[in-house]
Design a protein around this motif. Sequence first.
Motif, PDB file in Angstrom:
ATOM      1  N   LYS A  43       0.838  -1.196   0.000  1.00  0.00           N
ATOM      2  CA  LYS A  43       0.000   0.000   0.000  1.00  0.00           C
ATOM      3  C   LYS A  43       0.878   1.251   0.000  1.00  0.00           C
ATOM      4  CE  LYS A  43      -3.460   2.562   2.486  1.00  0.00           C
ATOM      5  NZ  LYS A  43      -4.113   2.819   3.737  1.00  0.00           N
ATOM      6  N   GLU A  44       1.917   1.236   0.818  1.00  0.00           N
ATOM      7  CA  GLU A  44       2.797   2.400   0.918  1.00  0.00           C
ATOM      8  C   GLU A  44       3.510   2.683  -0.394  1.00  0.00           C
ATOM      9  OE1 GLU A  44       5.458   1.483   4.112  1.00  0.00           O
ATOM     10  OE2 GLU A  44       3.829   1.269   5.557  1.00  0.00           O
ATOM     11  N   ARG A  45       3.952   1.640  -1.071  1.00  0.00           N
ATOM     12  CA  ARG A  45       4.753   1.798  -2.286  1.00  0.00           C
ATOM     13  C   ARG A  45       3.938   1.937  -3.556  1.00  0.00           C
ATOM     14  NH1 ARG A  45       9.533  -2.695  -1.500  1.00  0.00           N
ATOM     15  NH2 ARG A  45      10.450  -1.790   0.367  1.00  0.00           N
ATOM     16  N   HIS A  46       2.756   1.301  -3.599  1.00  0.00           N
ATOM     17  CA  HIS A  46       2.071   1.163  -4.880  1.00  0.00           C
ATOM     18  C   HIS A  46       0.678   1.754  -4.967  1.00  0.00           C
ATOM     19  CE1 HIS A  46       5.417  -1.406  -5.841  1.00  0.00           C
ATOM     20  NE2 HIS A  46       5.111  -2.226  -4.856  1.00  0.00           N
ATOM     21  N   ALA A  47       0.086   2.149  -3.868  1.00  0.00           N
ATOM     22  CA  ALA A  47      -1.297   2.630  -3.908  1.00  0.00           C
ATOM     23  C   ALA A  47      -1.370   4.117  -3.601  1.00  0.00           C
ATOM     24  CB  ALA A  47      -2.147   1.862  -2.909  1.00  0.00           C
ATOM     25  N   SER A  48      -2.244   4.790  -4.320  1.00  0.00           N
ATOM     26  CA  SER A  48      -2.562   6.171  -3.998  1.00  0.00           C
ATOM     27  C   SER A  48      -3.714   6.146  -3.002  1.00  0.00           C
ATOM     28  CB  SER A  48      -2.984   6.925  -5.256  1.00  0.00           C
ATOM     29  OG  SER A  48      -1.934   6.941  -6.190  1.00  0.00           O
ATOM     30  N   PRO A  49      -3.866   7.177  -2.188  1.00  0.00           N
ATOM     31  CA  PRO A  49      -4.959   7.175  -1.207  1.00  0.00           C
ATOM     32  C   PRO A  49      -6.315   6.919  -1.869  1.00  0.00           C
ATOM     33  CG  PRO A  49      -3.479   9.006  -0.804  1.00  0.00           C
ATOM     34  CD  PRO A  49      -3.052   8.379  -2.106  1.00  0.00           C
ATOM     35  N   GLY A  50      -7.036   5.945  -1.335  1.00  0.00           N
ATOM     36  CA  GLY A  50      -8.372   5.613  -1.822  1.00  0.00           C
ATOM     37  C   GLY A  50      -8.415   4.822  -3.118  1.00  0.00           C
ATOM     38  N   GLU A  51      -7.262   4.453  -3.655  1.00  0.00           N
ATOM     39  CA  GLU A  51      -7.221   3.726  -4.920  1.00  0.00           C
ATOM     40  C   GLU A  51      -7.633   2.271  -4.716  1.00  0.00           C
ATOM     41  OE1 GLU A  51      -4.153   3.560  -8.655  1.00  0.00           O
ATOM     42  OE2 GLU A  51      -3.279   3.455  -6.648  1.00  0.00           O
ATOM     43  N   LYS A  52      -8.553   1.799  -5.538  1.00  0.00           N
ATOM     44  CA  LYS A  52      -8.988   0.408  -5.469  1.00  0.00           C
ATOM     45  C   LYS A  52      -7.840  -0.510  -5.871  1.00  0.00           C
ATOM     46  CE  LYS A  52     -13.810   0.761  -6.849  1.00  0.00           C
ATOM     47  NZ  LYS A  52     -14.685   0.395  -7.982  1.00  0.00           N
ATOM     48  N   PHE A  53      -7.858  -1.713  -5.345  1.00  0.00           N
ATOM     49  CA  PHE A  53      -6.808  -2.682  -5.649  1.00  0.00           C
ATOM     50  C   PHE A  53      -6.688  -2.900  -7.155  1.00  0.00           C
ATOM     51  CE2 PHE A  53      -5.252  -7.044  -6.276  1.00  0.00           C
ATOM     52  CZ  PHE A  53      -4.035  -6.960  -5.622  1.00  0.00           C
ATOM     53  N   GLU A  54      -7.829  -3.055  -7.827  1.00  0.00           N
ATOM     54  CA  GLU A  54      -7.779  -3.344  -9.265  1.00  0.00           C
ATOM     55  C   GLU A  54      -7.281  -2.169 -10.105  1.00  0.00           C
ATOM     56  OE1 GLU A  54     -12.223  -2.678  -8.309  1.00  0.00           O
ATOM     57  OE2 GLU A  54     -10.504  -3.623  -7.345  1.00  0.00           O
ATOM     58  N   ASP A  55      -7.177  -0.986  -9.508  1.00  0.00           N
ATOM     59  CA  ASP A  55      -6.636   0.181 -10.204  1.00  0.00           C
ATOM     60  C   ASP A  55      -5.167   0.423  -9.857  1.00  0.00           C
ATOM     61  OD1 ASP A  55      -9.117   0.649 -11.389  1.00  0.00           O
ATOM     62  OD2 ASP A  55      -9.782   1.902  -9.721  1.00  0.00           O
ATOM     63  N   GLN A  56      -4.640  -0.329  -8.908  1.00  0.00           N
ATOM     64  CA  GLN A  56      -3.252  -0.152  -8.494  1.00  0.00           C
ATOM     65  C   GLN A  56      -2.294  -0.761  -9.514  1.00  0.00           C
ATOM     66  OE1 GLN A  56      -2.689  -1.518  -4.442  1.00  0.00           O
ATOM     67  NE2 GLN A  56      -4.553  -0.483  -3.769  1.00  0.00           N
ATOM     68  N   PHE A  57      -1.035  -0.400  -9.391  1.00  0.00           N
ATOM     69  CA  PHE A  57      -0.020  -0.831 -10.346  1.00  0.00           C
ATOM     70  C   PHE A  57       0.059  -2.349 -10.487  1.00  0.00           C
ATOM     71  CE2 PHE A  57       4.297  -2.005 -11.580  1.00  0.00           C
ATOM     72  CZ  PHE A  57       4.319  -1.411 -12.832  1.00  0.00           C
ATOM     73  N   ILE A  58      -0.183  -3.075  -9.415  1.00  0.00           N
ATOM     74  CA  ILE A  58      -0.102  -4.534  -9.469  1.00  0.00           C
ATOM     75  C   ILE A  58      -1.039  -5.094 -10.551  1.00  0.00           C
ATOM     76  CG2 ILE A  58      -1.796  -4.924  -7.619  1.00  0.00           C
ATOM     77  CD1 ILE A  58       0.002  -7.263  -6.667  1.00  0.00           C
ATOM     78  N   CYS A  59      -2.204  -4.483 -10.725  1.00  0.00           N
ATOM     79  CA  CYS A  59      -3.143  -4.905 -11.774  1.00  0.00           C
ATOM     80  C   CYS A  59      -2.890  -4.157 -13.083  1.00  0.00           C
ATOM     81  CB  CYS A  59      -4.584  -4.696 -11.305  1.00  0.00           C
ATOM     82  SG  CYS A  59      -5.096  -5.823  -9.991  1.00  0.00           S
ATOM     83  N   ARG A  60      -2.616  -2.871 -12.998  1.00  0.00           N
ATOM     84  CA  ARG A  60      -2.304  -2.103 -14.223  1.00  0.00           C
ATOM     85  C   ARG A  60      -1.104  -2.709 -14.939  1.00  0.00           C
ATOM     86  NH1 ARG A  60      -2.268   2.382 -10.949  1.00  0.00           N
ATOM     87  NH2 ARG A  60      -0.108   2.789 -11.546  1.00  0.00           N
ATOM     88  N   GLY A  61      -0.067  -3.067 -14.164  1.00  0.00           N
ATOM     89  CA  GLY A  61       1.128  -3.666 -14.739  1.00  0.00           C
ATOM     90  C   GLY A  61       0.830  -4.988 -15.419  1.00  0.00           C
ATOM     91  N   THR A  62      -0.072  -5.750 -14.847  1.00  0.00           N
ATOM     92  CA  THR A  62      -0.465  -7.020 -15.454  1.00  0.00           C
ATOM     93  C   THR A  62      -1.174  -6.767 -16.779  1.00  0.00           C
ATOM     94  OG1 THR A  62      -0.657  -8.026 -13.273  1.00  0.00           O
ATOM     95  CG2 THR A  62      -1.778  -9.155 -15.087  1.00  0.00           C
ATOM     96  N   ARG A  63      -2.043  -5.758 -16.806  1.00  0.00           N
ATOM     97  CA  ARG A  63      -2.736  -5.421 -18.060  1.00  0.00           C
ATOM     98  C   ARG A  63      -1.743  -4.961 -19.122  1.00  0.00           C
ATOM     99  NH1 ARG A  63      -5.798  -2.487 -14.274  1.00  0.00           N
ATOM    100  NH2 ARG A  63      -7.491  -3.780 -13.519  1.00  0.00           N
ATOM    101  N   GLU A  64      -0.755  -4.198 -18.702  1.00  0.00           N
ATOM    102  CA  GLU A  64       0.209  -3.613 -19.641  1.00  0.00           C
ATOM    103  C   GLU A  64       1.292  -4.600 -20.072  1.00  0.00           C
ATOM    104  OE1 GLU A  64       1.665  -0.193 -17.538  1.00  0.00           O
ATOM    105  OE2 GLU A  64      -0.320   0.735 -17.487  1.00  0.00           O
TER     106      GLU A  64
END
Length: 122
Positions: A43-64
Amino acid sequence: MEKIFKEELYCEKICGECVFPGYESLCDVFSMAIARAATGKGKERHASPGEKFEDQFICRGTREEGHGAPRFQAIKKITEAKRLDKDAAIKELLDAMVYLAADVIVLSEELEITKKKGGEDW
């Protein structure tokens, strides 16, 4: 993300009484993995405040980058766990579960898109 299972399979209880009797220990492990993602360094490294898990880099990176990305990260965590003490190994394995969950989320999104286009599901 759309739900990929029937409604009755979703645990809507807030820890306590398990809707899947006999699977409480499994529920506890998944809850620990979620807690690692929601409150830990992820959460500290990859999430913006209030960002849903599926919108975080862990999922965005998988899509990309494709499904190899989270799978490789999970393998890395699993491999690392082999050389660590039990407490640290548990943390690595929980993190691996989170990477695999991100992969499932993105695969589920892709499946929904395929279904809407009338294609085969897998």
